[in-house]
Design a protein around this motif. Structure first.
Motif, PDB file in Angstrom:
ATOM      1  N   ASP A  31      74.267  65.157  65.763  1.00 23.93           N
ATOM      2  CA  ASP A  31      73.857  65.547  67.110  1.00 23.93           C
ATOM      3  C   ASP A  31      75.050  65.465  68.044  1.00 23.93           C
ATOM      4  O   ASP A  31      75.716  64.427  68.136  1.00 23.93           O
ATOM      5  CB  ASP A  31      72.730  64.655  67.621  1.00 23.93           C
ATOM      6  CG  ASP A  31      72.258  65.105  68.988  1.00 23.93           C
ATOM      7  OD1 ASP A  31      71.587  66.144  69.071  1.00 23.93           O
ATOM      8  OD2 ASP A  31      72.609  64.433  69.982  1.00 23.93           O
ATOM      9  N   ALA A  39      68.019  63.860  69.526  1.00 25.78           N
ATOM     10  CA  ALA A  39      68.313  62.845  68.512  1.00 25.78           C
ATOM     11  C   ALA A  39      67.126  61.915  68.294  1.00 25.78           C
ATOM     12  O   ALA A  39      66.862  61.488  67.150  1.00 25.78           O
ATOM     13  CB  ALA A  39      69.550  62.045  68.911  1.00 25.78           C
ATOM     14  N   ARG A  54      74.880  60.339  65.526  1.00 25.86           N
ATOM     15  CA  ARG A  54      74.904  60.641  66.958  1.00 25.86           C
ATOM     16  C   ARG A  54      76.351  60.604  67.457  1.00 25.86           C
ATOM     17  O   ARG A  54      76.970  59.542  67.486  1.00 25.86           O
ATOM     18  CB  ARG A  54      74.070  59.622  67.736  1.00 25.86           C
ATOM     19  CG  ARG A  54      72.597  59.554  67.328  1.00 25.86           C
ATOM     20  CD  ARG A  54      71.899  58.486  68.145  1.00 25.86           C
ATOM     21  NE  ARG A  54      70.550  58.203  67.664  1.00 25.86           N
ATOM     22  CZ  ARG A  54      69.455  58.322  68.419  1.00 25.86           C
ATOM     23  NH1 ARG A  54      69.552  58.723  69.673  1.00 25.86           N
ATOM     24  NH2 ARG A  54      68.269  58.035  67.925  1.00 25.86           N
TER      25      ARG A  54
END
Length: 234
Positions: A31, A39, A54
């Motif tokens: 993400d 996310a 992330r």
């Protein structure tokens, strides 16, 4: 998969992908520092095959895809957008093509029906017309879309690292690598339902002449780089 502001559609796409995967497969999702709940939506999907990373800063979708490829561990790598839907049988069909080619590119249908973009679909009969494919890519009339492409692990060294000047069209870079290596298969079949909406990262509409010329120069540079990599593999 690279995600960014995809909360509205990503869960449906992930579900369609997981339905195609085996128990030992993985879905790597990076993400790109989404400011929305993208996310979190992914993190709530309870499936051990999903690996969510992330990013702490937004880098754009090309670098995000590159990171996802770098993190992947499988022998076959499928690129996926966050907002499409995989057609059942996609994996089996594309793996069949990858048995004989390092890269495979398929067609797509529009989710919910409707007309495709004006570029004509890929044809399997063009698979070995590598010079013609490169020329058509340069002109802008070859329908290579990353969301409908996959490649073998042994093509990753050609694809990555993606040259630093590439800010878009990672899919054309992959297609150039496959054609320059003389190892790409076009599928007549569609393997995804593609969703078009206002948040698509793929540029829509006509571009300015300046941007068209800049894109053509970039593609020429990529062809030179792909030729160098195929001649001097790492």
């Amino acid at each position: 998969m690279a995600t960014y502001r995809g909360a509205a559609f990503v869960e449906e796409q992930v579900s369609s992908i997981l339905a195609e995967l085996g128990p030992d497969d993985e879905l790597v999702i990076v993400d790109d520092a989404s400011p929305d709940e993208t996310a979190d939506v992914i993190a709530a999907i309870e499936d051990p095959r999903v690996r969510l990373v992330r990013a702490t800063a937004n880098r754009g979708y090309v670098r995000t895809f590159e990171e996802a490829v770098r993190l992947s561990r499988g022998d076959y790598i499928f690129l996926s957008d966050q907002d499409d839907v995989w057609i059942p049988g996609r994996v089996e069909l594309m793996l069949g093509a990858l048995a004989g080619s390092r890269v495979v590119a398929s067609n797509f249908d529009m989710l919910g029906g409707g007309p495709r973009p004006w570029i004509r679909p890929l044809r399997s009969s063009d698979s070995r017309r590598h010079l013609a494919n490169l020329a058509a890519t340069l002109v802008g009339v070859r329908a290579y879309y990353g969301c409908a492409m996959a490649f073998r692990r042994d093509a990753a060294a050609l694809f990555t690292p993606i040259p630093s000047y590439v800010r878009e069209s990672h899919d054309l870079w992959l297609a150039i690598c496959g054609n320059m290596a003389g190892s790409i298969t076009h599928l007549d079949e569609s393997t995804i339902h593609r969703r078009l909406h206002e948040e698509n990262q793929t540029p829509a509409g006509w571009r300015s002449l300046r941007r068209i010329i800049a894109a053509r120069i970039m593609l020429l540079r990529l062809m030179v780089e792909a030729r160098r990599r195929t001649r001097n593999p790492a």
